[in-house]
Design a protein around this motif. Structure first.
Motif, PDB file in Angstrom:
ATOM      1  N   GLN A  40     -10.333 -18.254 -74.959  1.00 55.86           N
ATOM      2  CA  GLN A  40      -9.109 -17.538 -74.607  1.00 55.86           C
ATOM      3  C   GLN A  40      -9.267 -16.048 -74.911  1.00 55.86           C
ATOM      4  N   ASN A  41      -8.504 -15.212 -74.173  1.00 58.11           N
ATOM      5  CA  ASN A  41      -8.561 -13.779 -74.432  1.00 58.11           C
ATOM      6  C   ASN A  41      -7.225 -13.144 -74.063  1.00 58.11           C
ATOM      7  N   HIS A  42      -7.133 -11.808 -74.252  1.00 57.13           N
ATOM      8  CA  HIS A  42      -5.909 -11.093 -73.878  1.00 57.13           C
ATOM      9  C   HIS A  42      -5.647 -11.163 -72.384  1.00 57.13           C
ATOM     10  N   GLY A  43      -6.709 -10.991 -71.573  1.00 59.79           N
ATOM     11  CA  GLY A  43      -6.472 -10.880 -70.136  1.00 59.79           C
ATOM     12  C   GLY A  43      -7.701 -11.175 -69.315  1.00 59.79           C
ATOM     13  N   VAL A  44      -7.529 -11.069 -67.974  1.00 64.27           N
ATOM     14  CA  VAL A  44      -8.597 -11.397 -67.042  1.00 64.27           C
ATOM     15  C   VAL A  44      -8.452 -10.544 -65.792  1.00 64.27           C
ATOM     16  N   MET A  45      -9.595 -10.120 -65.229  1.00 64.16           N
ATOM     17  CA  MET A  45      -9.649  -9.433 -63.940  1.00 64.16           C
ATOM     18  C   MET A  45     -10.462 -10.277 -62.967  1.00 64.16           C
ATOM     19  N   PHE A  46      -9.992 -10.376 -61.726  1.00 65.20           N
ATOM     20  CA  PHE A  46     -10.751 -11.070 -60.689  1.00 65.20           C
ATOM     21  C   PHE A  46     -10.383 -10.470 -59.343  1.00 65.20           C
ATOM     22  N   ASN A  47     -11.227 -10.734 -58.344  1.00 68.41           N
ATOM     23  CA  ASN A  47     -10.995 -10.236 -56.997  1.00 68.41           C
ATOM     24  C   ASN A  47     -10.467 -11.331 -56.087  1.00 68.41           C
ATOM     25  N   VAL A  48      -9.693 -10.915 -55.095  1.00 66.46           N
ATOM     26  CA  VAL A  48      -9.241 -11.795 -54.021  1.00 66.46           C
ATOM     27  C   VAL A  48      -9.666 -11.164 -52.700  1.00 66.46           C
ATOM     28  N   VAL A  49     -10.300 -11.947 -51.832  1.00 68.99           N
ATOM     29  CA  VAL A  49     -10.680 -11.472 -50.508  1.00 68.99           C
ATOM     30  C   VAL A  49      -9.922 -12.284 -49.461  1.00 68.99           C
ATOM     31  N   ALA A  50      -9.474 -11.623 -48.406  1.00 69.41           N
ATOM     32  CA  ALA A  50      -8.781 -12.301 -47.310  1.00 69.41           C
ATOM     33  C   ALA A  50      -9.769 -12.569 -46.185  1.00 69.41           C
ATOM     34  N   TYR A  51      -9.787 -13.813 -45.703  1.00 68.31           N
ATOM     35  CA  TYR A  51     -10.576 -14.154 -44.525  1.00 68.31           C
ATOM     36  C   TYR A  51      -9.729 -14.111 -43.256  1.00 68.31           C
ATOM     37  N   ALA A 100      -8.168  -6.423 -56.354  1.00 68.58           N
ATOM     38  CA  ALA A 100      -8.428  -6.922 -57.700  1.00 68.58           C
ATOM     39  C   ALA A 100      -7.099  -7.185 -58.396  1.00 68.58           C
ATOM     40  N   ILE A 101      -7.039  -8.268 -59.162  1.00 65.48           N
ATOM     41  CA  ILE A 101      -5.851  -8.656 -59.921  1.00 65.48           C
ATOM     42  C   ILE A 101      -6.190  -8.620 -61.407  1.00 65.48           C
ATOM     43  N   TYR A 102      -5.267  -8.087 -62.201  1.00 66.40           N
ATOM     44  CA  TYR A 102      -5.446  -8.046 -63.659  1.00 66.40           C
ATOM     45  C   TYR A 102      -4.208  -8.642 -64.311  1.00 66.40           C
ATOM     46  N   LEU A 103      -4.391  -9.795 -64.948  1.00 64.61           N
ATOM     47  CA  LEU A 103      -3.325 -10.472 -65.686  1.00 64.61           C
ATOM     48  C   LEU A 103      -3.637 -10.339 -67.170  1.00 64.61           C
ATOM     49  N   THR A 104      -2.673  -9.837 -67.951  1.00 66.51           N
ATOM     50  CA  THR A 104      -2.935  -9.614 -69.366  1.00 66.51           C
ATOM     51  C   THR A 104      -1.690  -9.892 -70.200  1.00 66.51           C
ATOM     52  N   ALA A 105      -1.913 -10.327 -71.428  1.00 68.37           N
ATOM     53  CA  ALA A 105      -0.840 -10.568 -72.388  1.00 68.37           C
ATOM     54  C   ALA A 105      -1.121  -9.782 -73.652  1.00 68.37           C
ATOM     55  N   THR A 106      -0.066  -9.407 -74.351  1.00 68.61           N
ATOM     56  CA  THR A 106      -0.244  -8.653 -75.591  1.00 68.61           C
ATOM     57  C   THR A 106      -0.952  -9.464 -76.670  1.00 68.61           C
ATOM     58  N   PRO A 107      -0.555 -10.731 -76.918  1.00 65.29           N
ATOM     59  CA  PRO A 107      -1.244 -11.494 -77.963  1.00 65.29           C
ATOM     60  C   PRO A 107      -2.645 -11.915 -77.517  1.00 65.29           C
ATOM     61  N   LEU A 108      -3.572 -11.966 -78.446  1.00 62.81           N
ATOM     62  CA  LEU A 108      -4.900 -12.497 -78.182  1.00 62.81           C
ATOM     63  C   LEU A 108      -4.810 -13.998 -77.910  1.00 62.81           C
ATOM     64  N   SER A 109      -5.750 -14.509 -77.100  1.00 62.83           N
ATOM     65  CA  SER A 109      -5.943 -15.947 -76.873  1.00 62.83           C
ATOM     66  C   SER A 109      -4.886 -16.585 -75.992  1.00 62.83           C
ATOM     67  N   ASN A 150      -7.515  -6.633 -75.163  1.00 64.14           N
ATOM     68  CA  ASN A 150      -6.425  -5.655 -75.194  1.00 64.14           C
ATOM     69  C   ASN A 150      -6.096  -5.156 -73.783  1.00 64.14           C
ATOM     70  N   LEU A 151      -5.255  -4.158 -73.675  1.00 63.75           N
ATOM     71  CA  LEU A 151      -4.851  -3.618 -72.375  1.00 63.75           C
ATOM     72  C   LEU A 151      -5.870  -2.579 -71.926  1.00 63.75           C
ATOM     73  N   PHE A 152      -6.649  -2.907 -70.886  1.00 60.93           N
ATOM     74  CA  PHE A 152      -7.743  -2.061 -70.404  1.00 60.93           C
ATOM     75  C   PHE A 152      -8.688  -1.701 -71.551  1.00 60.93           C
ATOM     76  N   GLY A 153      -8.907  -2.691 -72.412  1.00 60.75           N
ATOM     77  CA  GLY A 153      -9.791  -2.487 -73.546  1.00 60.75           C
ATOM     78  C   GLY A 153     -11.223  -2.882 -73.217  1.00 60.75           C
TER      79      GLY A 153
END
Length: 269
Positions: free
Chosen positions: A34-45, A121-130, A161-164
Motif C-alpha cells: 500500500q502507498n499514498h497514491g498511484v499514477m497510471f495512463n489511460v489510452v482511448a482506442y 494520466a490519472i493520479y489518485l492519492t490519499a493523505t494517509p500512508l497505505s 506523499n503528494l507529488f513526493g
C-alpha cells in the motif's frame, strides 16, 4: 450525505435497456503493498468519456484527491504544475480488513472526453500512508496491460506523499476505470426537459409533465447498469426514497416509449 450530479452517465440504454453504452476496465483486485497514491495512463482506442474510478483501498475512511494530465505520467511524477486537480472526497472503504479486496467508488467525476489514440494520466492519492492498494510487477511502466476494445489502462507508478518520491519499481494499480462511449445511443444526451430529477436529503424529487402518466417510469441503475429500483409515474409520485441503497454511484432516469427524457447521476455515501 447524498450528492446529485449532472455529469457523464453510466451504462444505461433508453427504453429497451437491451445493451450498454458504458463499461469499465478492471486491473487486478488484490494487493501486495500500500502507498499514498498511484499514477497510471489511460489510452482511448475509440472515442470515449472517462467517468469515474473504483479503487481497491485500505479499510477505514480517508480523504482522496484526484488529478489528471494530458499525455503520460512518466517524467511528470513530481511536477505538480503539469497536472489538473479534479476534486477531493472523503471515501469510506468497502474493505473491513487489510486482507479484503472489495473495490470502492471514488465519487470524484472524471468527465474527460477522449478521441481515439488520446492518452491521459490519472493520479489518485490519499493523505494517509497505505490507503491505495497496488500489486508488484516486472512489466514496464506505461505498458497497457489491461484493455478492452475501447480503452487501455497502463502499468502504474506508486507515489509517496503528494507529488513526493516515486516508488522505484513498476506496480499494478488495483481498481477499475469506468467510461462511456462517446456518441452512443444511451442516456448520455437526454432528449427533452419534460421531466426533471433532483436529490434532496435521502429522496429523489421528481417533477414531470402530467401527460406522461403511466407510459413512463423512473428507474435507478447501479454502476454496472443493473436496475435497482423502478416506479411507474403517476400524479402522486413526487419523491422516491433511496436511503436503503448502499454507497456508490447511481444513475436515475425517466424512461418512456420514445426513450429517456431525463437523467441524473447520484453519489450515495
Amino acid at each position: 450525505m447524498r450528492i446529485a450530479l449532472s455529469l457523464p452517465l453510466f451504462a444505461i440504454v433508453a427504453a429497451s435497456h437491451a445493451q450498454s453504452s458504458c463499461d469499465s476496465v478492471t486491473t487486478v483486485l488484490d494487493r501486495t503493498y500500500q502507498n499514498h497514491g498511484v499514477m497510471f495512463n489511460v489510452v482511448a482506442y475509440e472515442p470515449i468519456v472517462l467517468d469515474h474510478l473504483t479503487a481497491n483501498i485500505n479499510w477505514g475512511d480517508a480523504d482522496f484527491d484526484l488529478y489528471y494530465k494530458v499525455g503520460g505520467f512518466q517524467g511528470y511524477e513530481v511536477n505538480q504544475g503539469a497536472w489538473t486537480f479534479l476534486g477531493t472526497a472523503t471515501v469510506s472503504s468497502n474493505n473491513t480488513q487489510i486482507t479484503d479486496s472489495i473495490p470502492t467508488v471514488i465519487p470524484i467525476p472524471l468527465d474527460l472526453t477522449m478521441q481515439a489514440d488520446d492518452t491521459v494520466a490519472i493520479y489518485l492519492t490519499a493523505t494517509p500512508l497505505s490507503k491505495v492498494f497496488l500489486i508488484a510487477t516486472t512489466t514496464p511502466w506505461g505498458t497497457y496491460a489491461y484493455t478492452d476494445a475501447n480503452m487501455g489502462v497502463s502499468i502504474a507508478r506508486s507515489m509517496y506523499n503528494l507529488f513526493g518520491v516515486p516508488f522505484s519499481t513498476p506496480q499494478i494499480w488495483s481498481g477499475r476505470v469506468a467510461y462511456c462511449q462517446s456518441g452512443s445511443t444511451g442516456i448520455d444526451a437526454p432528449a427533452a426537459a419534460a421531466a426533471a430529477i433532483r436529490m434532496v436529503d435521502d429522496k429523489l424529487q421528481l417533477s414531470f409533465d402530467a401527460t406522461l402518466g403511466a407510459t413512463h417510469e423512473v428507474a435507478l441503475y447501479d454502476g454496472e447498469g443493473r436496475v435497482v429500483l423502478r416506479r411507474k409515474l403517476n400524479a402522486s409520485l413526487t419523491t422516491v426514497d433511496v436511503s436503503d441503497l448502499g454507497r456508490g454511484v447511481y444513475v436515475t432516469a425517466v424512461n418512456g416509449p420514445q426513450g429517456t427524457i431525463a437523467t441524473q447521476r447520484v453519489v450515495l455515501y
